[in-house]
Scaffold this active site. Structure first.
Site, PDB file in Angstrom:
ATOM      1  N   HIS A   8      -6.183   1.058   4.414  1.00 36.05           N
ATOM      2  CA  HIS A   8      -6.875  -0.024   3.725  1.00 36.05           C
ATOM      3  C   HIS A   8      -8.279   0.440   3.374  1.00 36.05           C
ATOM      4  O   HIS A   8      -8.699   1.539   3.726  1.00 36.05           O
ATOM      5  CB  HIS A   8      -6.998  -1.250   4.649  1.00 36.05           C
ATOM      6  CG  HIS A   8      -5.714  -1.972   4.890  1.00 36.05           C
ATOM      7  ND1 HIS A   8      -5.442  -3.208   4.365  1.00 36.05           N
ATOM      8  CD2 HIS A   8      -4.614  -1.637   5.621  1.00 36.05           C
ATOM      9  CE1 HIS A   8      -4.245  -3.601   4.749  1.00 36.05           C
ATOM     10  NE2 HIS A   8      -3.714  -2.668   5.523  1.00 36.05           N
ATOM     11  N   GLU A  17      -9.609   1.418   7.776  1.00 30.95           N
ATOM     12  CA  GLU A  17     -10.418   0.932   6.655  1.00 30.95           C
ATOM     13  C   GLU A  17     -11.286   2.100   6.205  1.00 30.95           C
ATOM     14  O   GLU A  17     -12.172   2.550   6.924  1.00 30.95           O
ATOM     15  CB  GLU A  17     -11.316  -0.240   7.104  1.00 30.95           C
ATOM     16  CG  GLU A  17     -10.552  -1.408   7.739  1.00 30.95           C
ATOM     17  CD  GLU A  17     -10.004  -2.408   6.732  1.00 30.95           C
ATOM     18  OE1 GLU A  17     -10.056  -2.152   5.512  1.00 30.95           O
ATOM     19  OE2 GLU A  17      -9.514  -3.465   7.192  1.00 30.95           O
ATOM     20  N   ARG A  56      -5.919  -9.082  -4.577  1.00 27.19           N
ATOM     21  CA  ARG A  56      -5.592  -8.569  -3.237  1.00 27.19           C
ATOM     22  C   ARG A  56      -4.098  -8.710  -2.892  1.00 27.19           C
ATOM     23  O   ARG A  56      -3.532  -7.884  -2.191  1.00 27.19           O
ATOM     24  CB  ARG A  56      -6.422  -9.372  -2.234  1.00 27.19           C
ATOM     25  CG  ARG A  56      -6.050  -9.252  -0.761  1.00 27.19           C
ATOM     26  CD  ARG A  56      -6.999 -10.115   0.070  1.00 27.19           C
ATOM     27  NE  ARG A  56      -6.583 -10.272   1.454  1.00 27.19           N
ATOM     28  CZ  ARG A  56      -6.999  -9.501   2.464  1.00 27.19           C
ATOM     29  NH1 ARG A  56      -7.825  -8.496   2.220  1.00 27.19           N
ATOM     30  NH2 ARG A  56      -6.598  -9.725   3.688  1.00 27.19           N
ATOM     31  N   GLU A 116      -7.539  -2.263  -2.979  1.00 27.10           N
ATOM     32  CA  GLU A 116      -8.050  -1.199  -2.120  1.00 27.10           C
ATOM     33  C   GLU A 116      -7.561   0.154  -2.637  1.00 27.10           C
ATOM     34  O   GLU A 116      -6.786   0.863  -1.992  1.00 27.10           O
ATOM     35  CB  GLU A 116      -7.637  -1.491  -0.668  1.00 27.10           C
ATOM     36  CG  GLU A 116      -8.254  -2.814  -0.199  1.00 27.10           C
ATOM     37  CD  GLU A 116      -7.689  -3.376   1.109  1.00 27.10           C
ATOM     38  OE1 GLU A 116      -6.919  -2.680   1.790  1.00 27.10           O
ATOM     39  OE2 GLU A 116      -8.044  -4.523   1.446  1.00 27.10           O
ATOM     40  N   HIS A 141      -2.835  -3.905   0.230  1.00 27.92           N
ATOM     41  CA  HIS A 141      -3.763  -4.748  -0.532  1.00 27.92           C
ATOM     42  C   HIS A 141      -4.064  -4.097  -1.880  1.00 27.92           C
ATOM     43  O   HIS A 141      -4.441  -2.922  -1.941  1.00 27.92           O
ATOM     44  CB  HIS A 141      -5.055  -4.975   0.253  1.00 27.92           C
ATOM     45  CG  HIS A 141      -4.871  -5.913   1.403  1.00 27.92           C
ATOM     46  ND1 HIS A 141      -5.482  -5.746   2.610  1.00 27.92           N
ATOM     47  CD2 HIS A 141      -4.125  -7.045   1.501  1.00 27.92           C
ATOM     48  CE1 HIS A 141      -5.132  -6.742   3.423  1.00 27.92           C
ATOM     49  NE2 HIS A 141      -4.305  -7.540   2.773  1.00 27.92           N
TER      50      HIS A 141
HETATM   51  O1  0X9 Z   1      -7.800  -8.497   6.961  1.00 22.10           O
HETATM   52  C1  0X9 Z   1      -7.041  -7.521   6.840  1.00 22.10           C
HETATM   53  O2  0X9 Z   1      -5.862  -7.601   6.500  1.00 22.10           O
HETATM   54  C2  0X9 Z   1      -7.591  -6.114   7.129  1.00 22.10           C
HETATM   55  N1  0X9 Z   1      -8.851  -5.957   6.471  1.00 22.10           N
HETATM   56  S1  0X9 Z   1      -8.923  -5.866   4.832  1.00 22.10           S
HETATM   57  O3  0X9 Z   1     -10.317  -5.884   4.456  1.00 22.10           O
HETATM   58  N2  0X9 Z   1      -8.335  -4.461   4.368  1.00 22.10           N
HETATM   59  O4  0X9 Z   1      -8.160  -6.918   4.254  1.00 22.10           O
HETATM   60  C3  0X9 Z   1      -7.755  -5.917   8.603  1.00 22.10           C
HETATM   61  C4  0X9 Z   1      -6.489  -6.076   9.402  1.00 22.10           C
HETATM   62  C5  0X9 Z   1      -6.617  -5.508  10.780  1.00 22.10           C
HETATM   63  N3  0X9 Z   1      -5.459  -5.784  11.595  1.00 22.10           N
HETATM   64  C6  0X9 Z   1      -5.403  -6.839  12.422  1.00 22.10           C
HETATM   65  N4  0X9 Z   1      -6.454  -7.533  12.697  1.00 22.10           N
HETATM   66  N5  0X9 Z   1      -4.220  -7.109  12.945  1.00 22.10           N
HETATM   67 ZN    ZN Z   2      -6.720  -4.292   3.244  1.00 24.82          ZN
HETATM   68 ZN    ZN Z   3      -5.397  -5.447   5.180  1.00 24.05          ZN
END
Ligand code: 0X9
Ligand code: ZN
Ligand code: ZN
Length: 402
Positions: A301, A376, A228, A176, A173
């Site tokens: 992330h 994260e 993003r 980040e 992303h």
């Molecule tokens: O939404 C996402 O891609 C991730 N959070 S972010 O704030 N960095 O965008 C979390 C992804 C976690 N992985 C899964 N849920 N598979």
């Molecule tokens: Zn992310």
């Molecule tokens: Zn992510």
């Protein structure tokens, strides 16, 4: 006819205006809203799925979710919170000001070399990576981004037959920044201060891809700090890029994804449609065909200080070895906390947050990599989110290296 032509020219100019100049985010605010019951979560989830707001964090089942509102959206969002009895605080009073402060604190020392006291640019990362000269590090390219920037991987190995291998990637992303800054810091640490890591490197090979989404990252530096996605072009849409963490070939198009190219969670045209994600897949497959066995995959992330375990595509489903995943997750966050007292939480990704299809972590797990985690990084409630002050790069990275 002439009128229609004029209208479409005006429309195109309007569409283009979004892509021109720099987005200032003047007057934008970020709200932290607390979810205390399933009904409130449904409200947050429907806001997320509506794509009307930029969610700084993926909706969280129980706890805090950060949502950015444009000046004209602020009232409406407050009303929705009030109507549903949801408590909130203003996390960022003016995103535009925060960005200006970040730019000021990110000024370079005159030599233009990478330092980790400011966020490095892609050019700085590239020039530094290609100059690495170390007996244990080997820098190569796994592919190119849509805009033709090289995607680097650094392999750390003391030589001999392939050992158990760990794969780390960062900055899937764009916005980040702490993710890529941490990955590059870890590379530098292993190159310049290898002794403390000799025991680890006797047992494993480590592969680090410090900047996956270089196009998006550079766009977030130059034009839109909140960018993003990738920067690929879609025919039939004026919107650019897709969410690379929705573009992997596992549960593609599932929960928490959008088929709309203008969405921040757009899946892309199909699994691995983006050169950045395809490069990761091709790299993993190619190394495996040479006898490399990846047994851990970590994807960096930000933010929220979470160590997310499989599966992440929907809540309540766990791999058979989940107990092992959890104990490694707990040991990892304990080690992290011991360094600077930074508290993390761990658990199944969709239980803690919200289900996400097409994410890299689940793809890796499904592909057969035993331990997988989405990490994260900082912060949580400090009021910065993605715009984390550069003086936190090193402490954040020291935690990750532990
Ligand atoms: O939404 C996402 O891609 C991730 N959070 S972010 O704030 N960095 O965008 C979390 C992804 C976690 N992985 C899964 N849920 N598979
Ligand atoms: Zn992310
Ligand atoms: Zn992510």
């Amino acid at each position: 006819m002439k009128f229609l032509l004029l209208l479409s020219v005006a429309f195109l100019a309007f569409v283009h205006a979004k892509e021109m100049g720099t987005r200032t985010y003047k007057g934008y605010q970020v709200f932290t809203v607390k979810v205390t019951n399933p009904a409130q979560f449904e409200v947050v989830k429907s806001l997320y799925d509506s794509d009307e707001y930029d969610f700084w964090t993926t909706p969280r089942k129980l706890g805090a979710t950060d949502i950015m509102a444009a000046p004209e959206q602020i009232k409406q969002l407050g009303k929705i919170f009030a109507e549903n009895g949801m408590q909130f605080v203003v996390k960022v009073k003016d995103v535009g000001n925060l960005i200006l402060e970040e730019q000021a604190s990110n000024k370079r020392s005159s030599d233009g070399r990478i330092s980790w006291t400011a966020y490095p640019s892609f050019a700085e990362i590239r020039d530094w990576l290609t100059s690495i000269d170390s007996p244990i590090a080997e820098v190569s390219t796994i592919g190119y981004t849509h805009e033709n920037r090289p995607i680097f991987v650094v392999k750390f190995s003391t030589g001999g037959a392939p050992k158990k291998s760990i794969l780390i990637d960062a900055n899937i992303h764009a916005r980040e920044w702490i993710a890529g800054a941490t990955a590059t810091w870890i590379i530098n640490e292993l190159v310049t201060n290898p002794d403390p890591y000799a025991d680890i490197l006797a047992q494993v090979d480590i592969y680090i891809i410090p900047m996956v989404n270089a196009d998006g990252f550079e766009w977030s530096r130059a034009r839109d700090r909140m960018w993003r996605k990738t920067r690929s072009i879609r025919s039939g849409s004026s919107c650019i890029g897709c969410d690379p963490n929705r573009n992997f070939a596992f549960m593609f198009g599932g929960e928490g994804t959008s088929p709309d190219p203008c969405s921040n969670t757009y899946t892309g045209a199909g699994p691995f449609s983006e050169p950045e994600t395809a490069a990761i897949r091709d790299f993993v497959v190619a190394r495996e065909s040479e006898g490399v066995k990846f047994y851990a995959y970590m994807t960096f992330h930000s933010y929220s200080q979470l160590w997310l375990l499989p599966w992440g595509y929907t809540q309540g489903v766990y791999p058979p070895d989940y107990a092992e995943q959890l104990s490694l997750g707990q040991a990892s966050i304990a080690a992290l906390e011991a360094v600077h007292g930074t508290a993390y939480q761990t658990g199944q990704g969709a239980d803690i947050l919200y289900g996400v299809g097409g994410a890299s972590d689940d793809w890796a797990k499904d592909h057969g990599i035993k331990y997988t985690a989405t990490i994260e990084m900082r912060d949580t409630e400090e009021g910065y989110g993605f715009i984390l002050p550069a003086d936190q790069i090193i402490p954040n990275a020291e935690g990750m290296a532990s």
